[in-house]
Design an enzyme around this catalytic site. Structure first.
Site, PDB file in Angstrom:
ATOM      1  CD  GLU A  42      -2.791   1.180   2.705  1.00 42.28           C
ATOM      2  OE1 GLU A  42      -3.805   1.697   2.500  1.00 42.28           O
ATOM      3  OE2 GLU A  42      -2.367   0.392   3.431  1.00 42.28           O
ATOM      4  CE  LYS A 115      -7.728   1.051   3.367  1.00 37.41           C
ATOM      5  NZ  LYS A 115      -6.667   1.789   4.099  1.00 37.41           N
ATOM      6  CB  CYS A 159      -4.591  -1.789   4.531  1.00 31.87           C
ATOM      7  SG  CYS A 159      -3.619  -1.537   5.818  1.00 31.87           S
TER       8      CYS A 159
END
Length: 273
Positions: A42, A115, A159
Site C-alpha cells: 500500500e 479501497k 489493508c
C-alpha cells in the site's frame, strides 16, 4: 504452479527514492525468484510526513508517472504486477481514491480496486497520541473487484479491508481462489492482529492470501509492522519477511484449492448471508 511474490518496502516521503527501491525489488522478484505475479505494498510511492502529501502526487486514472512506472515494469519483466496502491483523482482535489491497479505482462491495466473501508481510528487517546483519519484525504470506493487472470481469480482488497470478512464472502460469488492485501499496517495493530486476520481470511475462504506490506520506520512518526507473507488455503504461512525491504515468494497450486474445497466443503455449508 505459478510463482507469486510479495514485495516489502519501507517507503518514505521521497517519491523518486521509493520508485527506485520498488524497481530494484521487482527486478529481484522477476529474475532471482522467477515470479509471474508480483505485488507491491500500500502507498509504495510515498509515506508522507503529513496525510496530505499523497494529494501532491495524485493522478487521473489512465495517465501519470506512477501508472507509467507500473506499466513499464510489468512489460519489462513480462509479469502480472499489482501496484500496491497509488493516489488517483476523485474529482475532489482534497481527497483521492486509494487505488490498487493490476497490470498484465503487456503493461496494460486490467483491473482497478478503490479501497472501500477507510482507517478512521484512535489507538491512543493521550495528547498527541496515535490516531488516523483516512477519510480526511481519501474517498471510499464502493465496488467489489475480482480479477480473472491466468494466475487465478484474484479478490482485490487493501489493508483495513482485512477486518471485514463479509467483503471476501461476497467475492466468493466470483469464484476467488486468491486474496490480495497490499497494506501499511501500523506497528501497534500489526503486532496484535495482522497474522491472525490474514490466516483467518485464508482459512474461512479456503484461498491463498498474498499480503505485501510496508515494514519499518517510514518517517520519524510513522512505523509499519511489515511481516509480508503468503499463506495457503489451510492457513499455513508459505513465506514471510519480518522487517525491512525484501521479497517473499512461493509457488501456489490452484488445484490444491479445488481439492481442499471438495474434501472440506465448508463453503457449501454456509447458511447465513
Amino acid at each position: 504452479m505459478p510463482r507469486v511474490a510479495a514485495l516489502q518496502m519501507v517507503s518514505t516521503p521521497d517519491v523518486d527514492a521509493n520508485l527506485e527501491s520498488a524497481e530494484t525489488l521487482i527486478a529481484e522478484a522477476a529474475t532471482d525468484h522467477g515470479a509471474e505475479f508480483v505485488q507491491l505494498p500500500e502507498f509504495f510511492p510515498v509515506i508522507g510526513l503529513e496525510d496530505t502529501d499523497k494529494l501532491a502526487i495524485q493522478e487521473p486514472y489512465g495517465s501519470g508517472p506512477l501508472q507509467d512506472f507500473l506499466a513499464d515494469q510489468a512489460k519489462k519483466y513480462g509479469l502480472w504486477l499489482m501496484g500496491g496502491t497509488i493516489p488517483l483523482e476523485s474529482g475532489n482535489p482534497d481527497r483521492v481514491y486509494n487505488a490498487c491497479l493490476l497490470y498484465n505482462p503487456e503493461g496494460q491495466c486490467v483491473s482497478r480496486y478503490d479501497k472501500i473501508h477507510l482507517f478512521d481510528v484512535v489507538l491512543d487517546e493521550s495528547e498527541g497520541g496515535e490516531s488516523y483519519t483516512e477519510s480526511r484525504t481519501m474517498m471510499p470506493g464502493s465496488e467489489i473487484i475480482v480479477a480473472h487472470t491466468p494466475i487465478g481469480n484474484i479478490g482485490m482488497s487493501i489493508c483495513y479491508d482485512l477486518r471485514f470478512p463479509e467483503l471476501y464472502r461476497r467475492m466468493l460469488d466470483q469464484s476467488i481462489n486468491i486474496i490480495t492485501v497490499p497494506s501499511a499496517f501500523t506497528e501497534t495493530t500489526g503486532r496484535r492482529h495482522w497474522e491472525h486476520l490474514l490466516r483467518a481470511r485464508a482459512v474461512e475462504n479456503l484461498c491463498f492470501v498474498i499480503a505485501a506490506a510496508q515494514g519499518g520506520q517510514n518517517t520519524a512518526t510513522r512505523a509499519t509492522w511489515g511481516h509480508s507473507m503468503i499463506i495457503d488455503p489451510w492457513g499455513d504461512i508459505l513465506a514471510q519477511l519480518d522487517k525491512g525491504p525484501g521479497v517473499v515468494s512461493a509457488d501456489i497450486d490452484l488445484d490444491e484449492v479445488e481439492q481442499l474445497r471438495r474434501k472440506f466443503p465448508a463453503l457449501k455449508h454456509k447458511t447465513l448471508i
